[in-house]
Design a protein around this motif. Structure first.
Motif, PDB file in Angstrom:
ATOM      1  N   ARG A 188       0.950  -1.238  -0.088  1.00  0.00           N
ATOM      2  CA  ARG A 188       0.011   0.081   0.051  1.00  0.00           C
ATOM      3  C   ARG A 188       0.882   1.265   0.019  1.00  0.00           C
ATOM      4  O   ARG A 188       1.947   1.246   0.562  1.00  0.00           O
ATOM      5  N   PRO A 189       0.339   2.071  -0.699  1.00  0.00           N
ATOM      6  CA  PRO A 189       1.112   3.578  -0.943  1.00  0.00           C
ATOM      7  C   PRO A 189       1.269   4.200   0.779  1.00  0.00           C
ATOM      8  O   PRO A 189       0.295   3.919   1.562  1.00  0.00           O
ATOM      9  N   PRO A 190       2.239   5.380   1.028  1.00  0.00           N
ATOM     10  CA  PRO A 190       3.028   5.527   0.013  1.00  0.00           C
ATOM     11  C   PRO A 190       4.153   4.756  -0.353  1.00  0.00           C
ATOM     12  O   PRO A 190       4.846   4.907  -1.441  1.00  0.00           O
TER      13      PRO A 190
ATOM     14  N   THR B  87       4.977  -0.150  -8.997  1.00  0.00           N
ATOM     15  CA  THR B  87       5.191   0.902  -7.997  1.00  0.00           C
ATOM     16  C   THR B  87       6.248   1.665  -8.047  1.00  0.00           C
ATOM     17  O   THR B  87       6.650   2.718  -7.530  1.00  0.00           O
TER      18      THR B  87
ATOM     19  N   HIS C 110       3.937   9.306  -5.567  1.00  0.00           N
ATOM     20  CA  HIS C 110       4.581   8.317  -4.706  1.00  0.00           C
ATOM     21  C   HIS C 110       6.058   8.140  -4.999  1.00  0.00           C
ATOM     22  O   HIS C 110       6.447   8.185  -6.075  1.00  0.00           O
TER      23      HIS C 110
ATOM     24  N   ASP D 271      -1.471   9.570  -7.087  1.00  0.00           N
ATOM     25  CA  ASP D 271      -2.995   9.541  -6.711  1.00  0.00           C
ATOM     26  C   ASP D 271      -3.432  10.358  -7.671  1.00  0.00           C
ATOM     27  O   ASP D 271      -3.276  11.670  -7.571  1.00  0.00           O
ATOM     28  N   HIS D 272      -4.560  10.127  -8.172  1.00  0.00           N
ATOM     29  CA  HIS D 272      -5.407  11.081  -9.205  1.00  0.00           C
ATOM     30  C   HIS D 272      -6.481  11.369  -8.568  1.00  0.00           C
ATOM     31  O   HIS D 272      -7.272  12.421  -9.091  1.00  0.00           O
ATOM     32  N   THR D 273      -6.974  11.283  -7.264  1.00  0.00           N
ATOM     33  CA  THR D 273      -7.999  11.423  -6.735  1.00  0.00           C
ATOM     34  C   THR D 273      -8.658  12.895  -6.660  1.00  0.00           C
ATOM     35  O   THR D 273      -9.836  13.340  -6.469  1.00  0.00           O
ATOM     36  N   SER D 274      -7.550  13.627  -6.613  1.00  0.00           N
ATOM     37  CA  SER D 274      -7.674  15.271  -6.288  1.00  0.00           C
ATOM     38  C   SER D 274      -8.677  15.680  -7.571  1.00  0.00           C
ATOM     39  O   SER D 274      -9.054  16.735  -7.552  1.00  0.00           O
TER      40      SER D 274
ATOM     41  N   ASP E 291      -9.686   4.983 -11.483  1.00  0.00           N
ATOM     42  CA  ASP E 291      -8.543   5.149 -12.392  1.00  0.00           C
ATOM     43  C   ASP E 291      -8.756   5.123 -13.746  1.00  0.00           C
ATOM     44  O   ASP E 291      -8.214   5.814 -14.511  1.00  0.00           O
TER      45      ASP E 291
ATOM     46  N   ASN F  44      -7.456   4.377  -6.902  1.00  0.00           N
ATOM     47  CA  ASN F  44      -6.897   5.535  -6.781  1.00  0.00           C
ATOM     48  C   ASN F  44      -5.650   5.958  -7.479  1.00  0.00           C
ATOM     49  O   ASN F  44      -5.178   6.946  -7.519  1.00  0.00           O
ATOM     50  N   LEU F  45      -4.961   5.032  -7.862  1.00  0.00           N
ATOM     51  CA  LEU F  45      -3.755   4.982  -8.633  1.00  0.00           C
ATOM     52  C   LEU F  45      -3.530   4.943 -10.064  1.00  0.00           C
ATOM     53  O   LEU F  45      -4.175   4.284 -10.724  1.00  0.00           O
TER      54      LEU F  45
END
Length: 405
Positions: A161-163, A192, A329, A340-343, A349, A379-380
């Motif tokens: 898991r990130p980060p 990753t 990350h 992370d593209h969620t913003s 994705d 989210n990635l």
């Protein structure tokens, strides 16, 4: 008297096309067209800059190509022996000794394959029986899942898991058992960019020895380790006898289309790999093997310059992605960066990557394809920096100018 020939064109014949349902073996029913194919086709359709699929848009070194051309001109164009051209087997063994300190027999412990993709397939199909338990770290290169399905393996997934994508050691300890046949490790890690630390590899090694478990180690990005030295798990105490090391030429020498790969394993494991390899491809391109041998004999200066060049490209992409508004990350190896593209407000994705291609003109890879449970990767997004500087800067400018939060 010659027969009279009609000058009137015949009516074209038509046939009734019956629509048949798509047919596929049950072991492949869960698999779709690879995400790389889907995104690359969409990128072509919309004229997007492709920072998705991991192949360079520049060529490999002249001295390597010249060696392959010379082999062709010298008539080295028939089947190679199944396990590889002796010259390349020896070059692989010599390179592995220099990198890991391990001395291996090129005749009985090195097998040349058609890229690392076939090395993976031959290893899975040659050493895994239906129902065998194999541990995978997600996210994972999609070929692992596909070939394990074909082998009939029972997959156990541990999610990084990130980060930092660290290995959850306690979870690994709870899953591994005497029923586990193998653990699949990929370091430097795609997608990753994570480097497995010496401590993580040491723990994995101890657990494998304790439970009599094999390790399949994909190390195709070993020369793209930026912040610490790459460690082959086979070099750790007690591990060579239970490890298959898989590698290839394409990433390091920007010759992905050559499809030259190999496995390094002790004879008792090599036997199964070669049995599968015999019936998958039998042998790999002969002249390209001579070119690959020349490549592997190059000096360390080549690798130093390669790393320096990729660090520069990485800096351009990472700084640009941050300026465009992504959460970036850390990436310590490979030529990939996860963000992370969620913003930007998209549901997942895939939706984001489709928008990125169609409206921004840049292609990336949605990483949900690298998880058994797509929700874990929604989210990635993965970008690659194995492109020339102008291409990277153009992609960055498009994202900075057109991406809106």
């Amino acid at each position: 008297m010659a027969p009279t020939m009609s000058t009137t064109p015949e009516e074209p014949t038509t046939k009734n096309v019956v629509q048949h349902p798509v047919q596929v073996a049950k072991r492949l029913e869960k698999l779709k067209a690879t995400i790389f194919t889907q995104m690359s086709m969409l990128a072509i359709k919309h004229g997007a800059i492709n920072l998705g699929q991991g192949f360079p848009n520049f060529d490999g070194p002249e001295f390597v190509k010249d060696a392959a051309i010379q082999a062709i001109k010298e008539g080295k164009n028939q089947y190679a022996r199944g396990c590889g051209v002796p010259d390349l087997n020896s070059a692989v063994a010599a390179r592995f000794k220099k990198d890991s300190g391990l001395v291996v027999d090129p005749e009985t412990e090195v097998t040349i394959t058609t890229g690392c993709t076939e090395a993976i397939a031959a290893t899975m199909l040659g050493l895994i029986n239906p129902g065998d338990e194999v541990i995978l770290f997600a996210p994972f290169y999609d070929s692992y899942e596909a070939t394990l399905y074909m082998a009939g393996a029972d997959m156990k997934i541990i999610t990084l898991r990130p980060p930092n994508f660290s290995v959850p050691i306690d979870e690994l300890k709870s899953i591994i058992s005497k029923n586990t046949r193998a653990i699949l490790v990929n370091t430097p890690h795609n997608p990753t960019g994570k480097m497995f630390s010496r401590e993580e590899l040491g723990t994995i090694a101890s657990l494998c020895i304790e439970n009599d478990v094999l390790v399949f180690s994909d190390e195709v990005y070993d020369k793209l380790a930026f912040e610490e030295d790459h460690i082959s798990i086979a070099s750790l105490p007690g591990m060579y006898e239970r490890t298959v090391t898989m590698n290839s030429l394409g990433k390091t020498f920007s010759l992905t289309g050559w499809k030259i790969g190999w496995t390094i394993a002790p004879p008792h494991l090599t036997w199964g790999i070669r049995q599968a390899h015999s019936y998958l491809t039998f042998a790999t391109s002969t002249p390209m093997q001579f070119g690959a041998a020349e490549a592997l004999r190059t000096s360390d200066t080549y690798y130093e310059e390669l790393k320096k060049d990729y660090l520069h490209k990485k800096r351009i992409l990472v700084e640009g992605l941050k300026a465009a508004g992504f959460v970036v990350h850390p990436s310590s190896g490979t030529y990939f960066v996860m963000v992370d593209h969620t913003s930007f407000g998209f549901e997942n994705d895939v939706a984001f990557c489709e928008h990125l291609i169609k409206e921004v003109g840049v292609a990336a890879i949605p990483t949900s394809a690298f998880y058994l449970n797509p929700e874990d990767g929604k989210n990635l997004v993965r970008f690659t920096f194995c492109k020339d500087e102008n291409t990277l800067r153009a992609a960055v400018e498009r994202m900075k100018g057109k991406l809106k939060k």
